[in-house]
Design a protein around this motif. Structure first.
Motif, PDB file in Angstrom:
ATOM      1  N   GLY A  46     -35.702  47.314 -28.563  1.00  0.00           N
ATOM      2  CA  GLY A  46     -37.108  47.533 -28.239  1.00  0.00           C
ATOM      3  C   GLY A  46     -37.589  48.893 -28.682  1.00  0.00           C
ATOM      4  O   GLY A  46     -38.698  49.028 -29.229  1.00  0.00           O
ATOM      5  N   ARG A  49     -37.891  48.927 -32.367  1.00  0.00           N
ATOM      6  CA  ARG A  49     -38.780  47.866 -32.850  1.00  0.00           C
ATOM      7  C   ARG A  49     -38.109  47.067 -33.968  1.00  0.00           C
ATOM      8  O   ARG A  49     -38.739  46.711 -34.974  1.00  0.00           O
ATOM      9  N   ALA A  51     -36.591  43.675 -34.941  1.00  0.00           N
ATOM     10  CA  ALA A  51     -36.630  42.268 -34.560  1.00  0.00           C
ATOM     11  C   ALA A  51     -35.848  41.468 -35.596  1.00  0.00           C
ATOM     12  O   ALA A  51     -36.402  41.031 -36.613  1.00  0.00           O
ATOM     13  N   HIS A  68     -31.399  36.200 -25.311  1.00  0.00           N
ATOM     14  CA  HIS A  68     -32.548  37.097 -25.489  1.00  0.00           C
ATOM     15  C   HIS A  68     -33.017  37.081 -26.941  1.00  0.00           C
ATOM     16  O   HIS A  68     -34.232  36.984 -27.200  1.00  0.00           O
ATOM     17  N   LEU A  69     -32.078  37.174 -27.864  1.00  0.00           N
ATOM     18  CA  LEU A  69     -32.451  37.222 -29.280  1.00  0.00           C
ATOM     19  C   LEU A  69     -33.088  35.902 -29.721  1.00  0.00           C
ATOM     20  O   LEU A  69     -34.077  35.906 -30.463  1.00  0.00           O
ATOM     21  N   ARG A  70     -32.526  34.793 -29.260  1.00  0.00           N
ATOM     22  CA  ARG A  70     -33.125  33.493 -29.609  1.00  0.00           C
ATOM     23  C   ARG A  70     -34.523  33.369 -29.032  1.00  0.00           C
ATOM     24  O   ARG A  70     -35.407  32.768 -29.648  1.00  0.00           O
ATOM     25  N   GLY A  71     -34.716  33.950 -27.851  1.00  0.00           N
ATOM     26  CA  GLY A  71     -36.043  33.924 -27.248  1.00  0.00           C
ATOM     27  C   GLY A  71     -37.073  34.698 -28.043  1.00  0.00           C
ATOM     28  O   GLY A  71     -38.281  34.495 -27.858  1.00  0.00           O
ATOM     29  N   HIS A  72     -36.590  35.571 -28.917  1.00  0.00           N
ATOM     30  CA  HIS A  72     -37.494  36.332 -29.789  1.00  0.00           C
ATOM     31  C   HIS A  72     -37.443  35.832 -31.231  1.00  0.00           C
ATOM     32  O   HIS A  72     -37.809  36.554 -32.172  1.00  0.00           O
ATOM     33  N   GLY A  73     -36.959  34.601 -31.407  1.00  0.00           N
ATOM     34  CA  GLY A  73     -37.061  33.952 -32.711  1.00  0.00           C
ATOM     35  C   GLY A  73     -35.890  34.141 -33.651  1.00  0.00           C
ATOM     36  O   GLY A  73     -35.946  33.664 -34.798  1.00  0.00           O
TER      37      GLY A  73
END
Length: 250
Positions: A46, A49, A51, A68-73
């Motif tokens: 975070g 930044r 991603a 968590h990472l999958r939740g952010h694509g």
């Protein structure tokens, strides 16, 4: 190039992590170390930044970081040394925007080689975050073991990397913009046996190639008493020093 010294037993290491995975199925299994490392990786991503579109997570048996990472694509691959993933050989998995290694690289014999394999598996602009237990950890237990062994100390606890050596490793292995830091995690225990049980469940038991003889009954009792004497009001606070190495592939 000479082979690295054989400090740790790969077989003992794998068996120890397999036992850890079995013990971690318990409802009250201790997860404070990996939880701390996962939270730290998420906070760093975070702050930076960063991603990642494709990530590799090694050693997080909770699955929390991958989730968590999958939740952010991100597309995420997970690997576990207990299942035979060898960190000391080139990774056959392709290029990643993020590789996070949690709590495993403190017991490989070829740490520089493992870091090189991580860097080579990153895509250009990819980030590596590597966390593991480091020097200064378990001071109360180390002191208790010395009391137990007396004049003939045996190898019982692992040698560990310190902050300075960690920085040198990142530079030697070609990472750009390296960052090295160490943070303590302090946990209270009501006795040495409780600590030992936690270490087994955390995958931190002895995996030295030459682990030394087991403690006899008398030596174990001396260790218990020394550990208890280091505490107050029936609780001894032990320290886990977590070293985090991070760097980029440019």
């Amino acid at each position: 190039m000479p082979s690295p010294p054989r400090i740790f037993s790969p077989h003992r290491r794998r068996m120890t992590r397999q036992r850890m995975l079995r013990l971690q199925t318990g409802v009250d299994a201790p997860r404070y170390l990996v939880d701390d490392m996962v939270d730290d990786v998420i906070e760093r991503l975070g702050f930076l930044r960063h991603a990642p579109a494709r990530a590799l997570v090694v050693g997080d048996h909770t699955g929390a970081l991958a989730a968590h990472l999958r939740g952010h694509g991100a597309r995420v691959e997970e690997r576990e040394p207990a299942d035979g993933f060898d960190e000391e050989v080139p990774y056959p998995l392709g290029s990643f925007d993020l590789i996070a290694s949690l709590g495993t690289l403190d017991t490989v014999n070829d740490l520089p080689g493992a870091l090189i394999h991580i860097r080579q598996s990153l895509a250009a602009g990819g980030l590596a975050i590597v966390s593991f237990i480091s020097s200064g950890s378990l001071p109360a237990l180390r002191a208790a073991m010395l009391v137990a062994d007396g004049d003939r100390p045996a190898p019982r606890l692992h040698p560990a990397v310190d902050v300075r050596a960690g920085g040198e490793l990142l530079q030697r292995t070609g990472f750009a913009d390296p960052v090295i830091d160490q943070r303590p995690l302090r946990v209270g225990f009501r006795g040495m046996d409780r600590l030992i049980a936690d270490l087994r469940a955390l995958g931190l038991a002895n995996v030295l190639a030459d682990p030394g003889p087991p403690l006899g009954k008398g030596a174990r009792e001396r260790a218990r008493q020394a550990f208890a004497a280091a505490g107050e009001e029936g609780r001894t606070v032990e320290t886990f020093e977590i070293l985090t190495l991070s760097g980029w592939r440019r």
